[in-house]
Design a protein around this motif. Structure first.
Motif, mmCIF file in Angstrom:
data_model
loop_
_atom_site.group_PDB
_atom_site.id
_atom_site.type_symbol
_atom_site.label_atom_id
_atom_site.label_comp_id
_atom_site.label_asym_id
_atom_site.label_seq_id
_atom_site.Cartn_x
_atom_site.Cartn_y
_atom_site.Cartn_z
ATOM 1 N N VAL A 305 0.854 -1.177 0.000
ATOM 2 C CA VAL A 305 0.000 0.000 0.000
ATOM 3 C C VAL A 305 0.898 1.237 0.000
ATOM 4 N N HIS A 306 0.274 2.394 -0.025
ATOM 5 C CA HIS A 306 1.048 3.630 -0.161
ATOM 6 C C HIS A 306 2.071 3.799 0.965
ATOM 7 N N ALA A 307 1.734 3.364 2.160
ATOM 8 C CA ALA A 307 2.630 3.533 3.308
ATOM 9 C C ALA A 307 3.705 2.470 3.398
ATOM 10 N N SER A 308 3.676 1.476 2.492
ATOM 11 C CA SER A 308 4.618 0.363 2.602
ATOM 12 C C SER A 308 6.061 0.765 2.370
ATOM 13 N N PHE A 309 6.293 1.934 1.790
ATOM 14 C CA PHE A 309 7.651 2.374 1.474
ATOM 15 C C PHE A 309 8.171 3.361 2.522
ATOM 16 N N THR A 310 7.492 3.392 3.659
ATOM 17 C CA THR A 310 7.838 4.233 4.802
ATOM 18 C C THR A 310 7.802 3.367 6.062
ATOM 19 N N ASP A 311 8.004 3.993 7.220
ATOM 20 C CA ASP A 311 7.854 3.292 8.498
ATOM 21 C C ASP A 311 6.405 2.953 8.813
ATOM 22 N N TYR A 312 5.465 3.606 8.148
ATOM 23 C CA TYR A 312 4.100 3.622 8.666
ATOM 24 C C TYR A 312 3.313 2.342 8.428
ATOM 25 N N ASP A 313 3.660 1.538 7.448
ATOM 26 C CA ASP A 313 3.024 0.233 7.312
ATOM 27 C C ASP A 313 3.348 -0.610 8.546
ATOM 28 N N LEU A 314 4.613 -0.581 8.942
ATOM 29 C CA LEU A 314 5.072 -1.310 10.125
ATOM 30 C C LEU A 314 4.463 -0.755 11.404
ATOM 31 N N LEU A 315 4.551 0.557 11.608
ATOM 32 C CA LEU A 315 4.086 1.143 12.861
ATOM 33 C C LEU A 315 2.573 1.072 12.992
ATOM 34 N N ALA A 316 1.866 1.235 11.880
ATOM 35 C CA ALA A 316 0.411 1.105 11.930
ATOM 36 C C ALA A 316 0.017 -0.285 12.408
ATOM 37 N N GLU A 317 0.680 -1.290 11.880
ATOM 38 C CA GLU A 317 0.421 -2.667 12.310
ATOM 39 C C GLU A 317 0.673 -2.822 13.804
ATOM 40 N N GLN A 318 1.739 -2.208 14.295
ATOM 41 C CA GLN A 318 2.103 -2.354 15.699
ATOM 42 C C GLN A 318 1.146 -1.629 16.645
ATOM 43 N N ILE A 319 0.524 -0.544 16.183
ATOM 44 C CA ILE A 319 -0.413 0.173 17.055
ATOM 45 C C ILE A 319 -1.861 -0.224 16.788
ATOM 46 N N GLY A 320 -2.056 -1.218 15.920
ATOM 47 C CA GLY A 320 -3.393 -1.742 15.720
ATOM 48 C C GLY A 320 -4.191 -1.094 14.624
ATOM 49 N N ALA A 321 -3.561 -0.377 13.699
ATOM 50 C CA ALA A 321 -4.272 0.235 12.571
ATOM 51 C C ALA A 321 -4.117 -0.640 11.342
ATOM 52 N N ASP A 322 -5.198 -0.837 10.607
ATOM 53 C CA ASP A 322 -5.193 -1.682 9.413
ATOM 54 C C ASP A 322 -5.171 -0.796 8.175
ATOM 55 N N LEU A 323 -4.065 -0.819 7.447
ATOM 56 C CA LEU A 323 -3.946 -0.027 6.230
ATOM 57 C C LEU A 323 -4.302 -0.817 4.975
ATOM 58 N N GLY A 324 -4.631 -2.079 5.153
ATOM 59 C CA GLY A 324 -5.038 -2.882 4.016
ATOM 60 C C GLY A 324 -3.914 -3.582 3.297
ATOM 61 N N SER A 325 -2.701 -3.544 3.839
ATOM 62 C CA SER A 325 -1.559 -4.177 3.189
ATOM 63 C C SER A 325 -1.643 -5.692 3.299
ATOM 64 N N ASP A 326 -1.213 -6.379 2.228
ATOM 65 C CA ASP A 326 -1.097 -7.832 2.271
ATOM 66 C C ASP A 326 0.291 -8.271 2.737
#
Length: 377
Positions: A305-326
């Motif tokens: 997803v758009h955030a996958s090329f930043t820290d935010y795919d990882l950090l979102a997962e860790q704080i419980g946010a679902d960005l829709g990444s596979d």
């Protein structure tokens, strides 16, 4: 953080889907190189121009961070964000203010003594996405520094949800109120290009702002950015011949390349669902691909997803946010780190990189695109 694709004027927002019990300590993955990593922040003021978004500000002020090889692993690890910055960023992106990102565990030692010989460190500029701070690329920056690169990340003032200055001022996203203005994206790219050149002048000029500037190699400079920062990379290269190579990570290109094109090395790295050749979602990569006349690659990542090329795919997962990444957040960081470093090792160090020549069994998510073919291998 973003659950959206980078539309022509949309800010980087995320879906409001969080779990009830997010972890209290998000963390970045360890750098993969051998060298300790130091970091420092600098305040720079360009008195030659007013701020492009707040004209009453008669000078353009910037906060930048440097990550670099350090002489020691001992010392205080730098804070990822202040509690106020975390609250403003999560309010702007998730709609839920929280200081949780201020507790993110990093690996760089604040103000550690830099290591390296005179003019030995290649320099990489990192430009973040619109509304995102320079810290959003910390996992990439720390990793590059651990492999012997100096990295400078820039907060493009008034384009982020929060930037803190040494006197305690916290600026917010004044540019967010101007997104509907005609040619907003082009203006933002051009402004960022001027920001980058100014920062390079401050680091490489006769009176450099950083104590480690003598270690930087002015003949080996490159840039990478995410979203708007990625789109701005080509504009930076067109305007500043010091920048030898560039990477656009999932950025919609608002300013097209000129008819003469760009002959220096360039890499597209983005979402398969959004940036595959011929995609109706964004045609700007298709339009500009023929105008990249030097070494080039077009890579897309399945499941990203758009955030996958930043820290935010990882950090979102860790704080419980679902960005829709596979992808898992760790996998998205691993892929970004590995391909970005391969590009810089090839184009700043002259080290052959088979990883960039063909698909890899180790990274089957990464597909190689060769327009005009619309199928990526």
């Amino acid at each position: 953080m973003s659950a959206t694709t980078p539309s022509a004027s949309a800010r980087d927002t995320v879906a409001d889907r969080t779990s009830a019990t997010p972890p209290s300590t998000p963390r970045l993955p360890e750098p993969t190189g051998r060298q300790p990593v130091g970091t420092t922040s600098l305040h720079m003021k360009d008195l030659s121009r007013p701020d492009p978004w707040v004209p009453t500000a008669k000078a353009r002020e910037l906060m930048v961070s440097l990550w670099y090889p350090a002489k020691t692993r001992d010392g205080r690890r730098v804070q990822y964000l202040t509690p106020k910055e975390s609250e403003l960023i999560l309010q702007g992106s998730l709609g839920t203010p929280s200081d949780v990102l201020s507790r993110t565990r990093t690996h760089a030692i604040g103000d550690a003594e830099p290591a390296g010989g005179r003019h030995k460190l290649p320099l990489v500029v990192l430009s973040p996405g619109f509304t995102w701070p320079r810290s959003s690329l910390s996992a990439l920056a720390e990793d590059l520094a651990s492999w012997g690169y100096a990295v400078v990340g820039i907060d493009h003032t008034y384009e982020t949800f929060a930037t803190t200055f040494p006197d305690g001022r916290v600026t917010t996203c004044a540019a967010c109120e101007l997104e509907d203005v005609e040619d907003f994206g082009r203006k933002a790219e051009e402004s960022r290009a001027v920001d980058v050149s100014f920062v390079l002048d401050q680091l490489l000029g006769a009176h450099p702002k950083w104590i480690g500037s003598r270690l930087l190699d002015p003949s080996r400079i490159a840039i990478a950015g995410s979203s708007l920062g990625g789109a701005s990379s080509s504009e930076v290269m067109l305007r500043d011949p010091r920048v030898r190579a560039g990477i656009n990570m999932d950025g919609h290109m608002f300013a097209p390349l000129p008819p003469g094109g760009l002959s220096r090395p360039f890499l597209f790295l983005g979402q398969q669902s959004f940036h595959s050749p011929g995609s109706a979602a964004d045609t700007t990569w298709d339009d500009n691909w023929p105008l990249l006349t030097g070494w080039k690659r077009w890579l897309v990542v399945a499941g990203s997803v758009h955030a996958s090329f930043t820290d935010y795919d990882l950090l979102a997962e860790q704080i419980g946010a679902d960005l829709g990444s596979d992808l898992t957040g760790l996998r998205s960081v691993e892929i970004t780190r590995r391909y970005v470093r391969a590009f810089f090792d090839l184009n700043l160090r002259g080290v052959a990189q088979p990883l960039l020549d063909r698909p890899s069994a180790r990274y089957p998510e990464v597909r190689f695109c060769s327009p005009p073919a619309t199928t990526c291998q």
